[in-house]
Design a protein around this motif. Structure first.
Motif, PDB file in Angstrom:
ATOM      1  N   ARG A   1       0.830  -1.214   0.000  1.00  0.00           N
ATOM      2  CA  ARG A   1       0.000   0.000   0.000  1.00  0.00           C
ATOM      3  C   ARG A   1       0.860   1.257   0.000  1.00  0.00           C
ATOM      4  O   ARG A   1       0.573   2.213  -0.714  1.00  0.00           O
ATOM      5  CB  ARG A   1      -0.915  -0.004   1.232  1.00  0.00           C
ATOM      6  CG  ARG A   1      -2.343  -0.275   0.918  1.00  0.00           C
ATOM      7  CD  ARG A   1      -3.300   0.045   2.053  1.00  0.00           C
ATOM      8  NE  ARG A   1      -2.782   0.005   3.403  1.00  0.00           N
ATOM      9  CZ  ARG A   1      -2.892  -1.037   4.236  1.00  0.00           C
ATOM     10  NH1 ARG A   1      -3.490  -2.135   3.846  1.00  0.00           N
ATOM     11  NH2 ARG A   1      -2.400  -0.971   5.452  1.00  0.00           N
TER      12      ARG A   1
ATOM     13  N   VAL B   1       2.539   1.622  -3.520  1.00  0.00           N
ATOM     14  CA  VAL B   1       1.556   2.042  -4.533  1.00  0.00           C
ATOM     15  C   VAL B   1       1.182   3.507  -4.300  1.00  0.00           C
ATOM     16  O   VAL B   1       1.065   4.292  -5.251  1.00  0.00           O
ATOM     17  CB  VAL B   1       0.310   1.120  -4.516  1.00  0.00           C
ATOM     18  CG1 VAL B   1      -0.811   1.711  -5.354  1.00  0.00           C
ATOM     19  CG2 VAL B   1       0.673  -0.267  -5.023  1.00  0.00           C
TER      20      VAL B   1
ATOM     21  N   ALA C   1       1.474   6.616  -6.827  1.00  0.00           N
ATOM     22  CA  ALA C   1       0.264   7.397  -7.139  1.00  0.00           C
ATOM     23  C   ALA C   1       0.520   8.884  -6.926  1.00  0.00           C
ATOM     24  O   ALA C   1       0.072   9.716  -7.715  1.00  0.00           O
ATOM     25  CB  ALA C   1      -0.901   6.918  -6.284  1.00  0.00           C
TER      26      ALA C   1
ATOM     27  N   SER D   1      -0.488   5.630 -12.904  1.00  0.00           N
ATOM     28  CA  SER D   1      -1.826   5.046 -12.840  1.00  0.00           C
ATOM     29  C   SER D   1      -1.815   3.881 -11.847  1.00  0.00           C
ATOM     30  O   SER D   1      -0.771   3.309 -11.550  1.00  0.00           O
ATOM     31  CB  SER D   1      -2.255   4.550 -14.222  1.00  0.00           C
ATOM     32  OG  SER D   1      -1.502   3.411 -14.585  1.00  0.00           O
ATOM     33  N   GLN D   2      -2.997   3.525 -11.392  1.00  0.00           N
ATOM     34  CA  GLN D   2      -3.109   2.439 -10.426  1.00  0.00           C
ATOM     35  C   GLN D   2      -2.597   1.128 -11.022  1.00  0.00           C
ATOM     36  O   GLN D   2      -1.920   0.352 -10.358  1.00  0.00           O
ATOM     37  CB  GLN D   2      -4.550   2.289  -9.969  1.00  0.00           C
ATOM     38  CG  GLN D   2      -4.721   1.261  -8.882  1.00  0.00           C
ATOM     39  CD  GLN D   2      -6.142   1.200  -8.364  1.00  0.00           C
ATOM     40  OE1 GLN D   2      -7.016   1.894  -8.867  1.00  0.00           O
ATOM     41  NE2 GLN D   2      -6.369   0.381  -7.367  1.00  0.00           N
ATOM     42  N   THR D   3      -2.886   0.900 -12.278  1.00  0.00           N
ATOM     43  CA  THR D   3      -2.447  -0.328 -12.937  1.00  0.00           C
ATOM     44  C   THR D   3      -0.926  -0.415 -12.983  1.00  0.00           C
ATOM     45  O   THR D   3      -0.344  -1.435 -12.588  1.00  0.00           O
ATOM     46  CB  THR D   3      -3.013  -0.392 -14.377  1.00  0.00           C
ATOM     47  OG1 THR D   3      -4.420  -0.258 -14.314  1.00  0.00           O
ATOM     48  CG2 THR D   3      -2.630  -1.679 -15.066  1.00  0.00           C
TER      49      THR D   3
ATOM     50  N   ALA E   1       1.224   1.236 -11.189  1.00  0.00           N
ATOM     51  CA  ALA E   1       1.760   1.200  -9.831  1.00  0.00           C
ATOM     52  C   ALA E   1       1.666  -0.204  -9.239  1.00  0.00           C
ATOM     53  O   ALA E   1       2.648  -0.727  -8.689  1.00  0.00           O
ATOM     54  CB  ALA E   1       1.025   2.210  -8.953  1.00  0.00           C
ATOM     55  N   CYS E   2       0.509  -0.829  -9.343  1.00  0.00           N
ATOM     56  CA  CYS E   2       0.324  -2.175  -8.778  1.00  0.00           C
ATOM     57  C   CYS E   2       1.231  -3.189  -9.463  1.00  0.00           C
ATOM     58  O   CYS E   2       1.877  -4.008  -8.795  1.00  0.00           O
ATOM     59  CB  CYS E   2      -1.133  -2.608  -8.890  1.00  0.00           C
ATOM     60  SG  CYS E   2      -2.217  -1.716  -7.755  1.00  0.00           S
TER      61      CYS E   2
END
Length: 174
Positions: free
Chosen positions: A141, A144, A148, A153-155, A157-158
């Protein structure tokens, strides 16, 4: 003997131009600035638009104000030093008053692979200082979130965090 003096409006106008030019040069001494930033500062100091436009046109003509050059320098610096993503850089340049065409041109050279590699490098650097446990939910978390805040982007980053966590576990196992 009568001395001829220039009309008061001309000398007043040239005096205002000189003062506005001095303000701009003082601002440009600290760092490069966009035309919009300089215009905003001149407006804030009470200079009329016609004075601002004349001074800024002259500074642009001699090469002291160039939004495209500013944008290139800004992107290079912020990607290298802060690890910002294309999205974050575009937002920063927009707030500085850079035209969308210039932004597109400057950021066009950064592809998705370079974005992903930059994100992975940021995670790799951060992981060197972290302890890995059995449950890395909290660490995931945080990593990420770090990406962020830099505009990824979340994609991306994950994917970058999960890939680098797996690689780091493998490195530490050996």
């Amino acid at each position: 003997m009568t001395a001829s003096c220039p009309p008061p409006s001309t000398s007043e106008s040239s005096r205002r131009d000189e003062q506005a030019r001095a303000v701009c040069l003082r601002l440009l001494t600290a760092r490069a600035r966009t035309r919009a930033e300089l215009a905003g500062q001149l407006t804030k100091k009470g200079y009329p638009d016609d004075v601002s436009n004349r001074v800024l046109d002259r500074l642009a003509a001699v090469g002291l104000v160039d939004d495209a050059d500013f944008a290139e320098q800004w992107v290079r610096s912020r990607r290298t030093n802060a690890g910002k993503s294309k999205r974050a850089l575009a937002a920063e340049l927009r707030t500085k008053g850079v035209d969308n065409e210039v932004i597109s041109g400057v950021l066009g050279g950064i592809d998705a692979g370079a974005e992903r590699a930059q994100a992975e490098q940021l995670v790799r650097t951060r992981l060197r200082r972290e302890l890995l446990g059995d449950d890395d939910t909290k660490l995931t978390r945080r990593l990420v979130g770090m990406l962020a805040r830099r505009g990824y982007s979340q994609t991306v980053a994950c994917e970058a965090v999960l890939a680098e966590l797996a690689a780091e576990r493998e490195r530490r196992r050996v």
